[in-house]
Design a protein around this motif. Structure first.
Motif, PDB file in Angstrom:
ATOM      1  N   GLU A 111     -11.870  -3.004   3.139  1.00 23.34           N
ATOM      2  CA  GLU A 111     -11.121  -2.560   2.166  1.00 23.34           C
ATOM      3  C   GLU A 111      -9.988  -1.426   2.844  1.00 23.34           C
ATOM      4  OE1 GLU A 111     -11.719  -3.420  -0.922  1.00 23.34           O
ATOM      5  OE2 GLU A 111     -13.305  -4.238  -0.229  1.00 23.34           O
ATOM      6  N   ASP A 112      -9.774  -1.487   4.429  1.00 27.41           N
ATOM      7  CA  ASP A 112      -8.875  -0.510   4.771  1.00 27.41           C
ATOM      8  C   ASP A 112      -8.139  -1.360   5.827  1.00 27.41           C
ATOM      9  OD1 ASP A 112      -7.153   1.255   5.883  1.00 27.41           O
ATOM     10  OD2 ASP A 112      -8.466   3.006   5.710  1.00 27.41           O
ATOM     11  N   HIS A 127     -13.080  -2.079   9.128  1.00 31.07           N
ATOM     12  CA  HIS A 127     -13.260  -0.914   7.988  1.00 31.07           C
ATOM     13  C   HIS A 127     -12.839  -1.668   6.604  1.00 31.07           C
ATOM     14  CE1 HIS A 127     -12.535   1.328  11.708  1.00 31.07           C
ATOM     15  NE2 HIS A 127     -12.444   2.548  10.869  1.00 31.07           N
ATOM     16  N   THR A 129      -5.214  -1.010   7.447  1.00 34.70           N
ATOM     17  CA  THR A 129      -4.570  -0.219   8.357  1.00 34.70           C
ATOM     18  C   THR A 129      -5.629   0.381   9.326  1.00 34.70           C
ATOM     19  OG1 THR A 129      -3.139   0.670   6.569  1.00 34.70           O
ATOM     20  CG2 THR A 129      -2.846   1.608   8.605  1.00 34.70           C
ATOM     21  N   ALA A 130      -6.527   0.849   8.835  1.00 30.55           N
ATOM     22  CA  ALA A 130      -7.908   1.290   9.589  1.00 30.55           C
ATOM     23  C   ALA A 130      -8.309   0.359  10.851  1.00 30.55           C
ATOM     24  CB  ALA A 130      -8.692   1.964   9.076  1.00 30.55           C
ATOM     25  N   THR A 151       0.963  -1.529   0.130  1.00 31.39           N
ATOM     26  CA  THR A 151      -0.035   0.129   0.079  1.00 31.39           C
ATOM     27  C   THR A 151       1.061   1.421   0.049  1.00 31.39           C
ATOM     28  OG1 THR A 151      -0.401  -0.089   2.429  1.00 31.39           O
ATOM     29  CG2 THR A 151      -2.045  -1.166   1.119  1.00 31.39           C
ATOM     30  N   ARG A 209      -2.743   3.540  -4.431  1.00 33.41           N
ATOM     31  CA  ARG A 209      -3.874   3.284  -4.148  1.00 33.41           C
ATOM     32  C   ARG A 209      -4.150   1.601  -4.587  1.00 33.41           C
ATOM     33  NH1 ARG A 209      -4.057   8.207  -6.269  1.00 33.41           N
ATOM     34  NH2 ARG A 209      -3.572   7.224  -8.533  1.00 33.41           N
TER      35      ARG A 209
END
Lengths: 414, 414
Positions: free
Chosen positions: B287-288, B285, B290-291, B90, B112
């Protein structure tokens, strides 16, 4: 602190030269230099040491087309004897070798189930060692050492069998017990290391820097060759691949864990694979691993669909477990060793190759080959005798460096 | 043929001395000899070479109670710059270091999802490298090299990214592509090796002969330190522990296999663990990665039972997988590294320790400890810069041996 010494290199080079001479005798220093990649000066020094030890002997000169004739050396097979002992779950075997690692005598003691108290096992080892010395008709003084392979985890320094799961041994002072009966220098380690050393010196791992020797018997494990030497780990317990989790929450293992590789591909695991497939079938000899694995091998040869299916299922588990090793260690060669591999033979290896090809990553897969151990006889005895050879070589080094320093040279009484 | 050379030892010793000086500057040759176990003569030679290279500098004399005063040496931090690049799924990060491996400049490029064509990635690397050189305000000629870590399997010799599973890269000639844009000497390898080298030189594996650096990120794997050096395997793909089968017939992995460790403990696997436990929950989250991992870490800190359970479940998988490594390799230390380990931190490590204690065999368990990487910042950048340092040291050796032979000494243009 990580201390790298030129002595480690010298020991490794000494092994390499002796290995090469054992493989090809007679040979010249020049050929040895070419075969090992060492300088001629280094080879000459190492050959000199081995001649001093009477492990080698000069055997004349090579015909040469002009130039100085080249001296030839060979293993001095009669220069000493080595004994290898394989303590397994169901037997104790001893083999006596000359310095060329040719078998001069064999003895085997059968152990009945339950007959596994330390003093019983020590009794069998003592009998077997006495038997091979008597058979070979040699003087005890010529025995340079006895290597002993004992299942499970062994402290090489103290000689304590720390844990032998199939017997529930804990902290058995095996070296002390053996020393009461056997007067030769003793070298203890486990079958994983014995098989790895045997393949490295005499078998399929010869000349490979990175190899895995997969040991398939009652217990299973992997002897690891890394950087051209046997990897022991920080407390000599490396190689416990049999206790890799293959099926999370799977079959209960005697180690207390669930789903260990060993519970699917060790001999008792294979019996369970068979029982699950064909509960009342004729192939199963309850309580007799050897007879069952023999029956499976005959069944596969005869095209018995149950036998074929059991070997295929076992190979599927093995393939996943061996792929773990291939992916993790990226070895040049994987050698299948020990009695289950020897009995099931090429049909098993062929199935394993296919299964590994399905599981392993492409890059490490392309770099490795999977073969059956080419060592005839018991590789554990051979490997254990090699421990004794390594031990003799290292005690010799200590003597010769003491001699160089002008110190008195005590010869080890046997 | 297994060729062991005294040059390998010399290289290892050179690393060891430089490591020690980086860890403790200024220092004397005597202190270095004591700390490394090398002879004073060897240390003096190696220090001399490093002084010639202007990697070290003389910094006066030690007060000594009688006797000759001892000369002190220190890293010549200004003697050159090293750049480490971490290409991840990423992001691309670059860090520029002085020779004491202090960070002088940092740059990061966000990528992205889907933005993973080789030329896009090369563009980000070029921008990031240009940025750190500009920020540090140094002349390009002082950059001794750039280490680049790229996910997956890399051929170090040809610089081909053979397989990057998360991007479906196959045989990308990354070194050639980078060379079109970056004029410094380039050294490619993967994050497993980068993290292992970082821990070996500067982190928790310092001074350990046998260590495992478990890399927990989007992908997972293990950098292996064996015999005091990084084990790469025969084709530089060792360490693919993420593709160890943990659950036979379990979750589908992008490698094509089922039940790989990575599918349970890589960031996407952790997200799946969470989704299975609490499908519509607030922690996830989609698709995320890290979050989500950040949210889990905050949840654990706040005592959120879902977060606690997900970390415990993940640690259970990790514990089984790490026990495989402990049983197989018998290391002195297991280091948890990379961003997932850093984010989940000590609560994860505590759970992992408990799980490993349940799974691993007693003897190797007793010999090992499990710790979080102590390296601040991005260990992959630091490790990649260390590749550049190792590269600079080895090109130096070649030059100095050429010089000793009286050959002309070509300086590498940058």
């Amino acid at each position: 602190m990580v201390k790298r010494t030129s002595r480690d290199i010298r020991t490794a080079n000494r092994y390499e030269v002796l290995r090469q001479i054992i493989a090809e005798s007679p040979t010249s220093r020049q050929e040895l230099a070419a075969a090992t990649g060492l300088s001629l000066a280094t080879v000459a020094t190492l050959v000199g040491e081995l001649l001093d030890l009477r492990m080698l002997t000069e055997v004349g000169f090579e015909d040469s087309a002009g130039g100085r004739p080249r001296g030839l050396v060979a293993v001095n097979a009669a220069g000493g004897a080595l004994i290898g002992v394989d303590i397994a779950e169901t037997y104790v075997r001893a083999e006596l070798f000359d310095l060329g690692l040719n078998v001069l005598a064999r003895a085997a003691e059968h152990m009945r189930p339950g007959e596994s108290r330390p003093e019983q096992v020590v009794g069998h080892v003592t009998t077997a060692v006495g038997s091979v010395v008597a058979q070979a008709g040699i003087e005890g003084a010529r025995v340079l050492g006895v290597g002993v392979s004992v299942p499970g985890q062994v402290d090489r320094v103290t000689g304590v069998a720390e844990y032998a799961p199939n017997w529930d041994w804990h902290d058995v002072p095996l070296l002390d017990l053996l020393t009461e009966h056997i007067a030769y220098p003793l070298h203890l380690d486990n079958p994983l290391r014995a098989c790895a050393v045997a393949e490295l010196w005499f078998g399929a791992a010869r000349g490979h820097a990175n190899a895995v020797v997969v040991n398939l018997g009652t217990g299973v494990g992997a002897g690891l060759v890394i950087g051209g030497g046997v990897h022991r780990g920080v407390s000599n317990s490396a190689g416990e691949w049999g206790h890799t989790t293959l099926v999370l929450d799977g079959r209960l293992c005697h180690c207390g864990n669930h789903g260990c590789v060993e519970t699917y591909v060790g001999a008792p695991g294979i019996m369970l694979n068979l029982r699950e497939l064909d509960p009342g079938g004729a192939l199963l000899h309850p309580e007799d691993q050897t007879a069952t694995v023999d029956a499976l091998a005959r069944g596969v040869a005869a095209g018995d669909p149950v036998a074929v299916k059991v070997v295929r299922d076992t190979a599927r588990y093995l393939g996943a477990g061996i792929s773990d090793l291939v992916n993790l260690l990226n070895p040049e060669i994987v050698v299948l060793s020990s009695w289950v591999a020897a009995t099931l033979g090429e049909p098993l290896v062929a199935e394993v190759r296919e299964a590994v090809a399905r599981h392993a990553l492409k890059r490490p897969l392309a770099a490795t080959e999977i073969v059956l151990s080419p060592i005839p006889g018991d590789p554990v005895c051979l490997g254990a005798a090699t421990f004794a050879l390594e031990g003799a070589l290292s005690s010799v080094t200590q003597r010769s460096s003491a001699a160089r320093r002008g110190a008195p040279v005590p010869l080890k009484p046997v």
